[in-house]
Enzyme design. Sequence first.
Site, PDB file in Angstrom:
ATOM      1  N   GLY A   1       0.788  -1.216   0.000  1.00  0.00           N
ATOM      2  CA  GLY A   1       0.000   0.000   0.000  1.00  0.00           C
ATOM      3  C   GLY A   1       0.820   1.266   0.000  1.00  0.00           C
TER       4      GLY A   1
ATOM      5  N   VAL B   1       8.852  -2.339  -3.701  1.00  0.00           N
ATOM      6  CA  VAL B   1      10.156  -2.636  -3.132  1.00  0.00           C
ATOM      7  C   VAL B   1      10.972  -3.376  -4.182  1.00  0.00           C
ATOM      8  CG1 VAL B   1      11.424  -3.723  -1.245  1.00  0.00           C
ATOM      9  CG2 VAL B   1       9.135  -2.817  -0.843  1.00  0.00           C
TER      10      VAL B   1
ATOM     11  N   ASP C   1       2.209   0.941  15.086  1.00  0.00           N
ATOM     12  CA  ASP C   1       1.611  -0.058  14.198  1.00  0.00           C
ATOM     13  C   ASP C   1       2.395  -1.364  14.256  1.00  0.00           C
ATOM     14  OD1 ASP C   1      -0.325  -0.972  12.408  1.00  0.00           O
ATOM     15  OD2 ASP C   1       0.827  -0.385  10.642  1.00  0.00           O
TER      16      ASP C   1
END
Length: 401
Positions: free
Chosen positions: A96, A100, A208
């Site tokens: 999201g 990479v 998170d």
Amino acid sequence: MTRERWQQVCDLLEQALEVAPQQRPALLDRACGADRPLRQEVEVLLASSDRVRSSFLQAPPLVERMSQTESTTRDVLTPGAKLGPYLIQSLIGTGGMGEVYRARDTELKREVAIKVLPEFWSRDPERLHRFELEAQAAAALNHPNIISIHHVGQHNGSPYIVTELLQGETLRERLNKGPMRLREALDDATEIAQGLGAAHDAGIIHRDLKPENIFITKDGRVKILDFGLAKFQPAKNTGVYGPTVSLQPTSPGHVLGTVGYMSPEQVRGQPADARSDIFATGAVLYEMLTGNRAFRKPTSAETMNAILNEDPSTVSQVAPNLPPGLQRIVNRCLQKNPEHRFQHASDLGFALESLSESTITPPTDAHLQQEVSAIRSRRTLATATYSSPRPMASSPACWSQ
């Protein structure tokens, strides 16, 4: 994001996860209509869900390639492309918050990973801001249990981060195989606590933490990833080596984090501090030990309600052979009131290390010799006590002969 908006996103996400990936665009078309921000939020969560791999830094073959449709809608770098001194070798993952790539640092002669925010998303101020926060927060930290940042730059208007290339698997992938062995879980949890402790000392709150954002390298090292929701909170003892990042605090009423690992204060949209990360660590440790999530209900709303009002089944109920002290550690991490949790990650790390040493480590010859010496000393003391005209009130003579 308000709580009502968050619930709307979560409900649509659950619907999308219940259909095949190829059916999701049509579902989002019907559900979102002209609400483009809603669609983007759901697409981000889909990309980072358990079913669609979104690792920040995974090496092949642990990642899933983007479909041909996705490739045509994003500015995907091809092998041989260059970003400054970095030579792109292959696309290794997408999520999201960007793509990479595996790359070669032609100056320092090393393999690296490069995370690039697509140009489409770079025009979204909120996503761009989160990407910059991730770079600033992670670059401000230097610890073996936190992903290392080598460089930050821009490519065709899109920012990118160059980091160490990790070989191994995420904790989520490891947990998909079942609960961890006790020694393995304690060692990994200790390293998580040590990494968080370094971040907290630098004034960085992750906000998170979850199995998807924890990486286990092939040599067994734990790495904390993805500081995209990080918050800077000036530490009391921050010195000349403290970070220079300036992260914006969360506005009251905004819900940030991942359902199932958020602390009660995050669920309420209240400010999060280091103790929120400790709650998340407790939820992760619970899952490592039992193979079950501490808070998991049919819907996101029910899960958040459980975080606020329910306690999970005790670790000993799910895994009865675990040390009782471990249950106390998990319980303390998962306290609803932040004041009742460990107040610093280093305290949690110390408790885990102490438990490991006292209940798991088999005694060595040196340990046995020390115990024998201690018993002999007690016996000598007991003999002296018996011959004393004024015996001690609590004689140690009860030691077994």
